[in-house]
Motif scaffolding. Structure first.
Motif, PDB file in Angstrom:
ATOM      1  N   UNK A  63       0.836  -1.192   0.000  1.00 52.63           N
ATOM      2  CA  UNK A  63       0.000   0.000   0.000  1.00 52.63           C
ATOM      3  C   UNK A  63       0.872   1.243   0.000  1.00 52.63           C
ATOM      4  N   UNK A  64       0.383   2.274   0.569  1.00 51.40           N
ATOM      5  CA  UNK A  64       1.116   3.538   0.660  1.00 51.40           C
ATOM      6  C   UNK A  64       2.073   3.454   1.852  1.00 51.40           C
ATOM      7  N   UNK A  65       3.278   2.976   1.590  1.00 46.30           N
ATOM      8  CA  UNK A  65       4.224   2.720   2.672  1.00 46.30           C
ATOM      9  C   UNK A  65       4.633   3.986   3.413  1.00 46.30           C
ATOM     10  N   UNK A  66       4.636   5.117   2.745  1.00 41.71           N
ATOM     11  CA  UNK A  66       4.987   6.362   3.417  1.00 41.71           C
ATOM     12  C   UNK A  66       3.955   6.701   4.492  1.00 41.71           C
ATOM     13  N   UNK A  67       2.688   6.322   4.265  1.00 39.56           N
ATOM     14  CA  UNK A  67       1.656   6.549   5.273  1.00 39.56           C
ATOM     15  C   UNK A  67       1.852   5.599   6.458  1.00 39.56           C
ATOM     16  N   UNK A  68       2.250   4.362   6.175  1.00 39.26           N
ATOM     17  CA  UNK A  68       2.547   3.409   7.255  1.00 39.26           C
ATOM     18  C   UNK A  68       3.701   3.936   8.102  1.00 39.26           C
ATOM     19  N   UNK A  69       4.720   4.445   7.434  1.00 39.84           N
ATOM     20  CA  UNK A  69       5.877   4.987   8.146  1.00 39.84           C
ATOM     21  C   UNK A  69       5.473   6.174   9.024  1.00 39.84           C
ATOM     22  N   UNK A  70       4.718   7.109   8.469  1.00 37.58           N
ATOM     23  CA  UNK A  70       4.283   8.279   9.243  1.00 37.58           C
ATOM     24  C   UNK A  70       3.386   7.880  10.410  1.00 37.58           C
ATOM     25  N   UNK A  71       2.532   6.887  10.205  1.00 37.03           N
ATOM     26  CA  UNK A  71       1.667   6.401  11.283  1.00 37.03           C
ATOM     27  C   UNK A  71       2.494   5.925  12.465  1.00 37.03           C
ATOM     28  N   UNK A  72       3.442   5.058  12.171  1.00 36.27           N
ATOM     29  CA  UNK A  72       4.234   4.445  13.241  1.00 36.27           C
ATOM     30  C   UNK A  72       5.224   5.419  13.865  1.00 36.27           C
ATOM     31  N   UNK A  73       5.877   6.211  13.046  1.00 40.86           N
ATOM     32  CA  UNK A  73       6.846   7.163  13.603  1.00 40.86           C
ATOM     33  C   UNK A  73       6.142   8.263  14.389  1.00 40.86           C
TER      34      UNK A  73
END
Length: 157
Positions: A63-73
């Motif tokens: 999916x949109x991995x940048x959104x996953x990264x921002x969610x977790x960070x």
């Protein structure tokens, strides 16, 4: 198999929230527990661990991995800067919380839109019945939507 750790940490986080709510009353937001627990590092550590456990799973799902990264960070920074009443941590804490919530919701929308619809309905019902704790319910529903999306996508693959 990568989803076991996030589920376990999510359950421990919910248990911590439930015990706090039973003993101290429901907080108006999850971050309020930091002060209610005498500035204990338990909740901040749980939030950081939860974020770091979700990251590899969410990235692996695509999916949109940048959104996953921002969610977790974002969630990790919320835990790393728990003293939101402190002038020095307030902007980091609030900014990270907003980024995490929006990114998590958008990530879920790109992966399983129906999960966001169900979570939004749950948040609306909860906030209408408990207006004082509206932010708390939105936080719980957002975290639950991310977990549900991860579980659904993991089981589907």
């Amino acid at each position: 198999m990568m989803v076991v750790c996030p589920i376990f940490l999510y359950a421990v986080t919910l248990l911590n929230i439930a015990l706090y709510s039973r003993n101290m009353g429901r907080p108006t937001m999850i971050s309020e527990m930091y002060y209610g627990m005498g500035r204990s590092l338990l909740l901040p550590c749980l939030l950081v661990a939860l974020a770091l456990s979700f990251l590899p799973t969410m990235l692996a799902l695509g999916g949109q991995q940048w959104l996953a990264f921002l969610t977790c960070m974002g969630l990790a920074f919320v835990g790393a800067a728990p003293a939101y009443l402190s002038e020095g941590e307030r902007s980091v804490h609030k900014g990270a919380a907003i980024v995490s919530a929006f990114a998590g919701t958008l990530w879920c929308l790109t992966m399983e839109p129906c999960v966001v619809g169900v979570a939004a309905l749950m948040a609306i019902i909860a906030t209408l019945t408990d207006r004082r704790c509206w932010l708390f319910w939105c936080e719980i529903c957002t975290m639950t939507a991310v977990l549900a999306t991860v579980v659904i996508k993991t089981l589907a693959s």
